[in-house]
Design an enzyme around this catalytic site. Structure first.
Site, PDB file in Angstrom:
ATOM      1  N   GLY A   1     -50.437 -29.703 -39.020  1.00 27.20           N
ATOM      2  CA  GLY A   1     -49.958 -30.324 -40.081  1.00 27.20           C
ATOM      3  C   GLY A   1     -48.612 -30.196 -40.436  1.00 27.20           C
TER       4      GLY A   1
ATOM      5  NE  ARG B   1     -64.211 -42.731 -28.862  1.00 28.26           N
ATOM      6  CZ  ARG B   1     -63.724 -41.475 -29.250  1.00 28.26           C
ATOM      7  NH1 ARG B   1     -62.882 -41.330 -30.061  1.00 28.26           N
ATOM      8  NH2 ARG B   1     -63.615 -40.600 -28.200  1.00 28.26           N
TER       9      ARG B   1
ATOM     10  CG  LEU C   1     -57.985 -44.052 -34.777  1.00 33.37           C
ATOM     11  CD1 LEU C   1     -56.482 -44.453 -35.339  1.00 33.37           C
ATOM     12  CD2 LEU C   1     -58.815 -43.677 -35.701  1.00 33.37           C
TER      13      LEU C   1
ATOM     14  CG  HIS D   1     -47.288 -39.658 -27.468  1.00 38.06           C
ATOM     15  ND1 HIS D   1     -48.672 -39.176 -27.505  1.00 38.06           N
ATOM     16  CD2 HIS D   1     -46.990 -39.596 -26.258  1.00 38.06           C
ATOM     17  CE1 HIS D   1     -49.170 -38.717 -25.755  1.00 38.06           C
ATOM     18  NE2 HIS D   1     -48.160 -38.833 -25.181  1.00 38.06           N
TER      19      HIS D   1
ATOM     20  CB  THR E   1     -51.037 -51.688 -30.086  1.00 33.63           C
ATOM     21  OG1 THR E   1     -50.956 -50.785 -29.128  1.00 33.63           O
ATOM     22  CG2 THR E   1     -49.768 -51.957 -31.034  1.00 33.63           C
TER      23      THR E   1
ATOM     24  CD  GLU F   1     -43.807 -33.720 -32.181  1.00 33.44           C
ATOM     25  OE1 GLU F   1     -44.731 -33.922 -32.875  1.00 33.44           O
ATOM     26  OE2 GLU F   1     -44.019 -33.093 -31.112  1.00 33.44           O
TER      27      GLU F   1
END
Ligand code: GRF
Length: 196
Positions: free
Chosen positions: A12, A69, A100, A116, A148, A181
């Protein structure tokens, strides 16, 4: 107040960078936005303990408890929507290591983002640093993008580039990329909030 919902699976550190940026940048006042819930699919995620210590609202949706899922994603959506009655939450994937379903992504289309650890479109998927080193790349990096239905695709919101140095291992490269990041993810989110 615009809810920010952060999804994590591990340490995290990106979540922490976002929470700090929200505090120092007074996102609460400037964008009327606040972290409404941190959700982990792993009960033992280190980031979850950190969030709880900060007094932030946390929840666990353990993927191992669901037969499919679709069932997991339905529970996840419910856990998001509980703190988002108006359907305006920004859903922030921060080291969330689950793929997802298209149905889930469509539900939050336009307001779900991910980071990513590669310079997309190079190296979607896993083991990005190892693959970049093996391919002989001179540079690696990270990409913040809208999510997406297609894995690691969607409009790029921010990218950061770092050199790949002689002797780099996946771990040393990952550490170098991670510092970037922590800069680009809060910046990308702040821009989205400013845009309304
Ligand atoms: C980051 O490198 C992120 O890009 C990747 O997983 C890592 C998560 O790190 N998807 P953290 O949990 O934010 O510390």
């Amino acid at each position: 107040m615009r809810p920010l919902v952060i999804l994590i699976s591990g340490a995290g550190s990106n979540m922490q960078a976002i929470v700090r940026a929200a505090e120092t940048g007074r996102w609460h006042e400037r964008y009327r936005a606040a972290v409404a819930r941190v959700i982990s699919n792993r009960p033992d995620a280190r980031g979850l303990a950190w969030a709880a210590e900060q007094g932030m609202p946390t929840a666990v949706v353990d993927h191992r408890a669901f037969p499919s899922r679709e069932a997991f994603d339905a529970a996840l959506a419910q856990t998001i929507d509980e703190v988002d009655p108006a359907g305006r939450a920004l859903v922030i994937l921060a080291g969330f290591m689950r793929i997802l379903t298209p149905g889930f992504v469509q539900r939050y289309e336009g307001r779900i983002v991910n980071i990513h650890p590669s310079l997309l479109p190079a190296f979607p998927g896993l083991h990005t640093h190892q693959r970049a080193i093996e391919a002989g790349c001179r540079f690696g990096g990270a990409t913040v993008h809208r999510v997406t239905a297609e894995l690691d695709h969607g409009e790029y919101l921010e990218q950061a580039v770092v050199p790949i140095l002689p002797g780099d291992t996946p771990d040393t490269l990952a550490a170098r990329v991670l510092t970037q990041e922590h800069l680009i993810y809060p910046r990308a989110i702040e821009r989205l909030l400013a845009a309304g």
